[in-house]
Design an enzyme around this catalytic site. Structure first.
Site, short mmCIF file in Angstrom:
data_model
loop_
_atom_site.label_atom_id
_atom_site.label_comp_id
_atom_site.label_asym_id
_atom_site.label_seq_id
_atom_site.Cartn_x
_atom_site.Cartn_y
_atom_site.Cartn_z
N SER A 1 3.50 6.70 78.19
CA SER A 1 4.30 7.75 77.56
C SER A 1 3.64 9.11 77.74
O SER A 1 3.66 9.96 76.84
CB SER A 1 4.50 7.44 76.06
OG SER A 1 5.67 8.05 75.58
N SER B 1 9.56 9.68 71.96
CA SER B 1 9.48 9.43 73.40
C SER B 1 10.58 8.55 73.96
O SER B 1 10.65 8.37 75.17
CB SER B 1 8.11 8.82 73.75
OG SER B 1 7.10 9.82 73.69
N LYS C 1 12.51 10.02 76.71
CA LYS C 1 12.07 9.94 78.11
C LYS C 1 13.00 9.05 78.94
O LYS C 1 12.99 9.13 80.17
CB LYS C 1 10.63 9.41 78.18
CG LYS C 1 9.57 10.39 77.67
CD LYS C 1 8.17 9.80 77.78
CE LYS C 1 7.08 10.82 77.49
NZ LYS C 1 6.91 11.10 76.05
#
Length: 402
Positions: free
Chosen positions: A156, A98, A101
């Site tokens: 997340s 993640s 991101k």
């Protein structure tokens, strides 16, 4: 009376003008010809030492020793200057989880204002990977974009990423845009397949690239504010519930002591990536960004403790090491502002709040200052050329009248 001068004087003036232009410009004229203004400046990064295997550090007298770090790859850099203080296999391609991101936010934040509302359709949530982290986005509910971004940064939430990507033109289109954004930032190790960072064949990034993304993100006030938010309310129809940032180095959850001065940025975990983290902290007028990818010892919280030890080392060693490389400049002009205090979105900050170690005006996000330098160079060349002409005329005797 007519004043004339020889072709040699004209040529000399032309030569002086030609020499004056590159002399006043920040780089050679040849280097600028045919260069895409949106492309990375290749000579500003990619130090050969950073591409070498193993740990790269150039300590000077009095520099503290590097801590023991088990991560497959890591990097410590100054967020303001971009100087890399140390790194280990910094360009090694690894699954980012993640932490990818951060690139998603850099790509989509500028085009989706936080106040826009969106009613979620079933198609928006299609294709979310099994076992994905979710913030609880529900079909048929209406959300503000700002709520969805808090779902991305704090929880997340892959469901929030899917909805934002749908609003941005679709999943594949967003992946293509992210890839282009990575290239524009000079992050050449990154391959985007799944915008939420979910494990996908061929999807990789590197400690170097993730540090580039983290540094660029901190220059965006919205990014900086979201990544520093500790807790917030997430809407669920007629009510809302609390969500808390999963970055334990920020919150101090689960027995991990919070790091003083921590700003954010983003943590991640998948089966293939292991634990990953991009963290930034501010101390004594300096902001550092650290990337840690997949620690091999110390348990699930090792990513935080290894980031802590690297931050401690970086603050102690910053003036006692020679940089081993440079992060690609994002062409944003850093301001000398202090980072925000850790935020609680129960009392949301205004959209114009300054955040991050280098919160900048919207024009600073990816803008190029080359036009200003071009103007200076042209004016300077004209002044030099005019001076040469005047000098030539003073030295040449007047021609007789005709």
């Amino acid at each position: 009376m007519t004043i004339g001068f020889s072709s040699r004087v004209a040529i000399a003036c032309s030569v002086v003008c030609a020499v004056g232009l590159p002399a006043l410009a920040p780089g050679s004229a040849a280097a600028r010809v045919g260069t895409d203004p949106g492309a990375a400046r290749p000579t500003a990064s990619r130090s050969p030492s950073l591409h070498s295997p193993g740990t790269q550090v150039l300590p000077r007298a009095g520099a503290p020793a590097l801590p023991e770090v088990s991560a497959l790859s890591w990097l410590v850099a100054d967020a303001r200057t971009g100087e890399v203080l140390a790194g280990h296999d910094a360009h090694r391609p690894l699954p980012p989880a993640s932490t990818l991101k951060t690139l998603f936010a850099l790509t989509v934040l500028p085009v989706l204002p936080g106040g826009v509302q969106h009613t979620v359709k079933g198609a928006d949530l299609a294709g979310i990977g099994d076992g994905s982290s979710r913030v609880g986005v529900a079909e048929g509910h209406t959300y503000r974009v700002a709520d969805l971004w808090r779902g991305v940064f704090l929880n997340s939430g892959n469901d929030a990423v899917h909805v934002l990507a749908a609003m941005n033109g679709g999943w594949q289109s967003t992946a293509v845009q992210m890839q282009a954004r990575a290239r524009a930032l000079g992050a050449l190790d990154t391959r985007v397949v799944s915008p939420d960072g979910y494990d996908a064949p061929g999807q990789v990034s590197s400690a170097y690239d993730l540090a580039v993304f983290g540094r660029a993100g901190l220059r965006n006030p919205d990014f900086a504010r979201y990544c520093a938010t500790v807790r917030a309310k997430f809407p669920a129809g007629g009510w809302s519930y609390d969500i808390q940032n999963t970055n334990r180095l920020l919150t101090g959850a689960d027995g991990v002591a919070p790091y003083p001065g921590l700003i954010g940025v983003k943590n991640g975990y998948t089966t293939n990536a292991g634990n990953t983290l991009v963290a930034a902290a501010h101390r004594g007028g300096r902001t550092l960004v650290v990337t840690v990818m997949n620690p091999r010892a110390g348990g699930p919280h090792a990513v935080y403790e290894e980031a802590r030890s690297l931050l401690d080392w970086g603050f102690a060693a910053a003036d006692r090491v020679t940089p081993v490389g440079t992060l690609v400049p994002s062409r944003a002009t850093p301001a000398a502002s202090s980072p925000p205090a850790t935020a609680d979105a129960s009392s949301p900050a205004p959209a114009t709040a300054q955040a991050g170690p280098a919160a900048a005006s919207p024009a600073s996000d990816g803008s190029d200052d080359g036009g200003w330098w071009d103007t200076v160079a042209i004016v300077g060349a004209a002044v030099v050329g005019a001076g040469a002409v005047a000098l030539a005329l003073r030295r040449r005797p007047h021609a007789p009248g005709r």
